[in-house]
Design an enzyme around this catalytic site. Structure first.
Site, PDB file in Angstrom:
ATOM      1  N   GLU A  48       0.820  -1.348  -0.243  1.00 51.81           N
ATOM      2  CA  GLU A  48      -0.093   0.224   0.085  1.00 51.81           C
ATOM      3  C   GLU A  48       0.851   1.068  -0.059  1.00 51.81           C
ATOM      4  OE1 GLU A  48      -2.511   0.344   3.713  1.00 51.81           O
ATOM      5  OE2 GLU A  48      -3.999   1.683   2.297  1.00 51.81           O
ATOM      6  N   LYS A 127      -9.558   1.637  -2.693  1.00 52.34           N
ATOM      7  CA  LYS A 127      -9.987   0.989  -1.300  1.00 52.34           C
ATOM      8  C   LYS A 127     -11.401   1.573  -1.006  1.00 52.34           C
ATOM      9  CE  LYS A 127      -7.611   1.419   2.996  1.00 52.34           C
ATOM     10  NZ  LYS A 127      -6.184   2.005   3.852  1.00 52.34           N
ATOM     11  N   CYS A 169      -5.652  -3.303   2.203  1.00 54.48           N
ATOM     12  CA  CYS A 169      -5.650  -2.951   3.817  1.00 54.48           C
ATOM     13  C   CYS A 169      -6.790  -3.050   4.632  1.00 54.48           C
ATOM     14  CB  CYS A 169      -4.851  -1.504   4.067  1.00 54.48           C
ATOM     15  SG  CYS A 169      -3.775  -1.767   5.539  1.00 54.48           S
TER      16      CYS A 169
HETATM   17  N1  LIG Z   1      -3.904   1.335   7.306  1.00 58.77           N
HETATM   18  C1  LIG Z   1      -5.105   0.756   7.173  1.00 58.77           C
HETATM   19  O1  LIG Z   1      -5.842   0.759   6.229  1.00 58.77           O
HETATM   20  C2  LIG Z   1      -5.587  -0.503   8.017  1.00 58.77           C
HETATM   21  C3  LIG Z   1      -4.968  -0.724   9.344  1.00 58.77           C
HETATM   22  O2  LIG Z   1      -3.824  -0.224   9.655  1.00 58.77           O
HETATM   23  C4  LIG Z   1      -5.981  -1.396  10.368  1.00 58.77           C
HETATM   24  O3  LIG Z   1      -6.913  -1.956   9.941  1.00 58.77           O
HETATM   25  O4  LIG Z   1      -5.500  -1.688  11.463  1.00 58.77           O
END
Ligand SMILES: NC(=O)CC(=O)C(=O)O
Length: 297
Positions: A48, A127, A169
């Site tokens: 990411e 996302k 994520c």
């Molecule tokens: N950074 C993200 O999108 C998600 C995350 O860090 C988490 O769900 O904990």
């Protein structure tokens, strides 16, 4: 031969050390992708926000224009760099994610681009679930201050292998996405992601293993390397989990690439041993994959 995964495939997760210099990030990504394929990888994944630091204040500064597609090199140097990397390395490349700006709507997104071995764009995932959390004394983060959410699920067909799903994520925390993808025959769920020092320790491996166990598929999580000088400290620990929910390979927090050989036999064997696929009770509860599911924006 497995119905889901036609032949075994080598997956590489590149846990990249991304800094503030975008062109340095792109050339570092290129050398790591080429290294991965010289080690036999067929599918390569970047993390990411692989071309920028991760943080709401950075999204507008690093954002690139992807639409109309294909963008020019000026509009999106990362699009072109990723396409070239895929072509040069002859791999399927899941290009982590980058901040995207869509001029028509004046909206920003956290967007993942996947290319085929000829450098052709196969899919775009924005996302869907924005990372908005508040854990007092630990972490407060609100992607929605800047970003807008994507509105679709992303399934990608790789002709030689089968179907994969890509999400980003925080999307992993919503099991519906994974469940739908698996029931639509994905053999692998890939999440470029940057958990942090609070949630990483608690939930990173747990989420990966849960999605793999519930769906009896492979799961790959690809994080940036941890940088304790950055505003956001990524957890690292990129990992591949198999359909039996065992961690096949795991990075530490530093830059590095991890590899795993994925086989259809492992999926078949898991589903034969624990046959939940034939035991679901859709007469008792609904099948989330049977309703209206959006694949297109
Ligand atoms: N950074 C993200 O999108 C998600 C995350 O860090 C988490 O769900 O904990």
């Amino acid at each position: 031969m497995s119905k889901l995964l036609k032949k075994s495939v080598k997956l590489a997760l590149v846990q990249l050390a991304a800094g503030s210099d975008k062109s340095a990030n792109l050339s570092r990504a290129r050398s790591k992708v080429l290294e991965a394929t010289s080690n036999g990888a067929n599918i390569v994944v970047l993390p990411e926000c692989f071309n920028s630091p991760y943080g709401t204040k950075y999204f507008p500064k690093y954002a690139e224009t992807l639409l109309p597609s294909p963008p020019t090199k000026e509009q999106s140097p990362s699009f072109h760099a990723l396409s070239e990397m895929a072509k040069e390395s002859k791999s399927y490349l899941v290009g982590g994610s980058i901040p995207e700006y869509w001029a028509e709507t004046k909206k920003y997104y956290n967007t993942s681009l996947t290319f085929d071995p000829n450098g052709k764009l196969l899919a775009t995932h924005r996302k869907v679930h924005l990372f908005d959390i508040d854990i007092p004394g630990k972490i407060s983060f609100h992607e929605s201050e800047v970003l807008s959410p994507g509105n679709k699920l992303t399934l990608i067909d790789l002709p030689e292998y089968g179907r994969i799903a890509v999400a980003i994520c925080y999307d992993i925390r919503f099991p519906e996405l994974a469940m739908i993808a698996a029931r639509k025959d994905a053999f692998l769920l890939l999440y470029p992601g940057a958990f942090n020092m609070t949630t990483g320790k608690l939930h990173w491996e747990l989420q990966a293993r849960a999605r793999a166990m519930d769906n009896q598929v492979y799961v790959g999580l690809c994080s940036p390397a941890r940088d304790m000088q950055a505003d956001y400290n990524a957890w690292g620990h990129s990992m591949v989990v198999d359909p039996m929910a065992e961690v096949v390979v795991e990075a530490d927090e530093k830059e590095g690439t991890v590899y795993a050989e994925l086989t259809g036999e492992k999926i078949e064997e898991t589903r034969k041993g624990i046959p939940i696929y034939g035991q679901r009770r859709f007469d008792v509860y609904p099948d989330v994959s049977a309703g209206k599911v959006k694949y297109e924006e």
